[in-house]
Design an enzyme around this catalytic site. Structure first.
Site, short mmCIF file in Angstrom:
data_model
loop_
_atom_site.label_atom_id
_atom_site.label_comp_id
_atom_site.label_asym_id
_atom_site.label_seq_id
_atom_site.Cartn_x
_atom_site.Cartn_y
_atom_site.Cartn_z
N LYS A 1 60.92 5.04 53.89
CA LYS A 1 59.86 5.58 54.74
C LYS A 1 59.95 5.03 56.16
CE LYS A 1 57.65 8.48 52.10
NZ LYS A 1 57.66 9.93 52.43
N TYR B 1 61.40 2.57 48.42
CA TYR B 1 60.46 3.54 48.97
C TYR B 1 60.01 3.12 50.37
CZ TYR B 1 56.20 6.41 49.28
OH TYR B 1 55.22 7.28 49.68
N ASP C 1 59.71 23.67 45.06
CA ASP C 1 59.84 22.41 44.33
C ASP C 1 61.08 22.49 43.44
OD1 ASP C 1 57.54 20.04 43.82
OD2 ASP C 1 59.11 20.14 42.30
N GLY D 1 53.69 18.26 43.52
CA GLY D 1 53.25 16.87 43.42
C GLY D 1 51.76 16.69 43.64
N GLN D 2 51.35 15.42 43.64
CA GLN D 2 49.93 15.08 43.75
C GLN D 2 49.33 15.62 45.04
OE1 GLN D 2 49.13 10.89 44.14
NE2 GLN D 2 47.03 11.05 43.36
N GLY E 1 58.15 20.26 47.87
CA GLY E 1 57.52 19.23 47.04
C GLY E 1 56.11 19.66 46.67
#
Length: 315
Positions: free
Chosen positions: A146, A142, A35, A12-13, A9
């Site tokens: 989590k 989400y 990614d 991403g941010q 990942g």
């Protein structure tokens, strides 16, 4: 021992900045970025592997090729985006995690990092100084992916001895990469729009207080947790982490100190408001402070000044 670090990942941010930090620390060749899509920056300065975390065979091939000693699993579909495609979000967030945990056990990975979120809390969680342990009744895909992920991480630690470490990130604010579809994204978009147009329409109401954090603090917390001695860690689900809490209106007032003519307006009936209303207003992170010496460096004035300074440089 020479570390070989895999970041899944990586585009991403969080991943964009984490890969840069880890490569500066461990060496470009020792940090593998992975990614679903190729990196936008062609000169990513290190190995890259294109794969989906839900493709167990593809991820296995990466483990076999590099034999990672540390894995950071950042791939996820975030809160607002997850409500648009709930089953896809569950599949990516859950099965991606289980694929990595299983491979980490098999390949004897020394340490795994997986991010949780304040989205694990829900309407009946305490809103002020939300404690490490309390009622957790998330109402977004989400959020409950989590929460389930936290249980799996602790389970793999207890059952298999896998050293999994995790942080419940608040909303993250950084200038180097675009946000990825979260409920707190307004606090990134607002800076871009303030500089480009001098105005912004917030999808959250003026008095919606949420926990936030500058990306520099988030990266520093992540690396600090991974470097902490295992014996000092008392939480194997996920650590609460606090930065600074503020509302859109408080952010507006701080931005206007730098851009006096900035105008903030508010939209009605955005579905992200209901998600935000179920989340904490502030976080008690005393366990992180005690176990591995965590302390945020950015308050609201410093955060706003830094965001505007750096975005002006790249505009």
């Amino acid at each position: 021992m020479t570390e070989m670090i895999l970041v899944i990942g990586a585009n991403g941010q969080i991943g964009t900045e984490l890969v840069t930090t880890l490569r500066a620390k461990y060496g470009h060749s020792q940090v593998v970025a992975s990614d679903l899509h190729p990196p936008k920056n062609a000169g990513s300065n290190g190995p890259f592997e294109q794969a989906s975390v839900t493709d167990a065979a593809a991820v296995r091939a990466i483990f076999e090729k590099y034999k990672p000693t540390q894995v950071y699993l950042l791939a996820a579909i975030l809160s607002a985006a997850g409500e648009q495609k709930p089953k896809l979000a569950w599949d990516l967030n859950m099965n991606g995690l289980l694929n990595v945990l299983d491979l980490a056990v098999e390949f004897k990975v020394a340490k795994v990092f997986w991010p949780s979120s304040i989205a694990v809390f829900g309407p009946n969680s305490p809103k002020q100084n939300t404690p490490q342990y309390c009622v957790m009744d998330p109402n977004s895909v989400y959020g409950f992916s989590k929460l389930a992920g936290e249980r799996w991480c602790e389970y793999y630690f207890e059952k298999y001895g896998l050293d999994v470490r995790s942080i419940r990130y608040p909303g993250l604010i950084g200038w180097k990469a675009a946000p990825g579809g979260g409920t707190t994204d307004y606090a990134v978009h607002i800076f871009h729009e303030a500089l480009a147009k001098g105005e912004y329409q917030s999808f959250l109401s003026a008095d919606t207080e949420l926990p936030m954090m500058h990306m520099d603090d988030a990266i520093r917390a992540t690396v600090s947790l991974m470097e902490a001695p295992a014996k000092s860690l008392t939480i194997r689900s996920s650590y609460n982490l606090a930065g600074v809490s503020f509302t859109p209106e408080q952010l507006n007032e701080e931005i206007k100190k730098h851009i006096p003519d900035f105008k903030l307006s508010y939209s009605d009936n955005d579905p992200r408001q209901a998600i935000a209303d179920s989340w904490p207003k502030s976080i008690d992170d005393s366990q992180a402070q005690k176990d591995w010496g965590w302390k945020a460096e950015f308050d609201l004035p410093k955060l706003v000044e830094d965001m505007l300074l750096n975005l002006r440089k790249i505009k």
